[in-house]
Design an enzyme around this catalytic site. Sequence first.
Site, mmCIF file in Angstrom:
data_model
loop_
_atom_site.group_PDB
_atom_site.id
_atom_site.type_symbol
_atom_site.label_atom_id
_atom_site.label_comp_id
_atom_site.label_asym_id
_atom_site.label_seq_id
_atom_site.Cartn_x
_atom_site.Cartn_y
_atom_site.Cartn_z
ATOM 1 N N GLY A 199 0.770 -1.237 0.000
ATOM 2 C CA GLY A 199 0.000 0.000 0.000
ATOM 3 C C GLY A 199 0.796 1.279 0.000
ATOM 4 N N CYS A 257 -14.457 1.398 -27.775
ATOM 5 C CA CYS A 257 -15.795 1.898 -28.060
ATOM 6 C C CYS A 257 -16.544 2.114 -26.749
ATOM 7 C CB CYS A 257 -16.520 0.888 -28.944
ATOM 8 S SG CYS A 257 -17.930 1.630 -29.724
ATOM 9 N N GLU A 258 -16.136 3.153 -26.026
ATOM 10 C CA GLU A 258 -16.578 3.369 -24.653
ATOM 11 C C GLU A 258 -16.301 4.835 -24.331
ATOM 12 O OE1 GLU A 258 -18.306 1.454 -21.873
ATOM 13 O OE2 GLU A 258 -17.357 -0.021 -23.168
HETATM 14 N N1 PLP Z 1 -0.814 -7.183 -0.350
HETATM 15 C C1 PLP Z 1 -2.139 -7.335 -0.517
HETATM 16 C C2 PLP Z 1 -2.836 -8.347 0.298
HETATM 17 C C3 PLP Z 1 -2.838 -6.566 -1.447
HETATM 18 O O1 PLP Z 1 -4.157 -6.727 -1.602
HETATM 19 C C4 PLP Z 1 -2.123 -5.600 -2.218
HETATM 20 C C5 PLP Z 1 -2.813 -4.752 -3.209
HETATM 21 O O2 PLP Z 1 -3.985 -4.685 -3.352
HETATM 22 C C6 PLP Z 1 -0.742 -5.495 -2.027
HETATM 23 C C7 PLP Z 1 -0.119 -6.290 -1.087
HETATM 24 C C8 PLP Z 1 0.079 -4.530 -2.819
HETATM 25 O O3 PLP Z 1 -0.314 -3.232 -2.641
HETATM 26 P P1 PLP Z 1 0.466 -2.039 -3.331
HETATM 27 O O4 PLP Z 1 0.663 -2.394 -4.755
HETATM 28 O O5 PLP Z 1 -0.423 -0.865 -3.155
HETATM 29 O O6 PLP Z 1 1.771 -1.906 -2.606
#
Ligand code: PLP
Length: 444
Positions: free
Chosen positions: A248, A361-362
């Site tokens: 994240g 096509c959107e």
């Molecule tokens: N780990 C889990 C369980 C995830 O669901 C995700 C992304 O959705 C990630 C890691 C990686 O997240 P990011 O690409 O934002 O670092």
Amino acid sequence: MRLHGTQLVNEQGHLEIGGCDTVELVQQFGTPLYIMDEAHIRDICRQYHSSFIEGLTNAEVIYASKAFSTLAMYRILDEEDLGIDIVSGGELYTALQANFPAARIYFHGNNKSREELSMAIKAGVGRIVVDNFYEMSMLNDLAQAMNQRVDVLLRVTPGIEAHTHEYIQTGQIDSKFGFTLTDGTADQAFDLALSFSHLVVKGIHAHIGSQIFELDSFRHEVQIMIDYMADIHERTGYLLHELNLGGGFGIYYASGDEPARISDYAKTVQDALEDACQNQKFPRPKIIIEPGRSIVGTAGTTLYTVGSIKEIPGVRKYVAVDGGMADNPRTALYQARYEALLANRAKEDAEEVVSITGKCCESGDMLIWDIDLPKVKSGDLLAVSCTGAYNYSMSSNYNRLTRPGVVLVEGGHADVIVKRETHADLLRNDILPARLKYLQMASR
Ligand code: PLP
């Protein structure tokens, strides 16, 4: 457009990446084309290595495959000594074909099939992250039948949901993933897992969101998770040794995005861990993090050729490129923002505001709303930056568009790591039943 990694504008006024002139790359490989900057990927892997693995000592960094999964990517990750997470038999198969060490693979997913779990046990993946009760008993039965004990983490939803600059402490309860921490479900899950003969419960996992800039949300996550690990210890006497904090970590896509440094992220986790473990008198667990976007996002650039241009006076000028939501669905899906420049005229000043649309096509097939560019002409090359994560991996054949190729550039070399699809590839799995062949001939 902000330049990333090895991107520069050369004397000809062309965008260059990994020592390769993008105008020449287009002559050689055509458009649309994904370019991945190998040195930049390796640099980020090394920053994660030094900040977390060396900085925190007992830590592991596993790359989230969903961001970009190919044979070449897995080789780079193995060489950089990182682990990976996978969420499907397909990602597992790709990693194993790349000879990625199974012991450094974590298997996630909220609906893993019996076949996928058997495949993972057989391959000897390092950890299976159990998401729900259905999976837990199926996994125990499979492990028993295969006469193996499987190391697992349990995924929980800790009640924090973080996105960009905000996090909501009561968020994420309404999630398809994991065992809810706040209503006793997680307690039941741990009790059951500990009672299963063929599961070895190593630790706990949570993932609180994506594109997070606010480091405080990770601090809060560490606190909640350590409190819960201490709780389990007190309640059952069982000590969990591993804490996986998910992915994240946010990246720069466009102006206004201000990601922290990886070293600051590591320090936040380190400090939060020390505080939480001291408060709870809980032994420091091994920390695992799962960055995806932040390892490959800024290392990717997509090159397009400009085709038709439609101006609606006083309203908008649409500049259409030869790709779109089929190779990058993120603007259509999440209102994602991107930056771009004209790769063949990168030194020229901006003169007009246009919107970049695709060829699907959107009406929602937009790549960038309102961007300043030099006066764009049909035939110009448009480079969209920061497309390394969740672009190729989310691409589709919508409208039967062929997927672009992926080229890995480094030190003036360009290697195709995924071939451009052909029209024949589109028919690879199509089958015409005999009765339709007959009808087809009869109708002529
Ligand atoms: N780990 C889990 C369980 C995830 O669901 C995700 C992304 O959705 C990630 C890691 C990686 O997240 P990011 O690409 O934002 O670092």
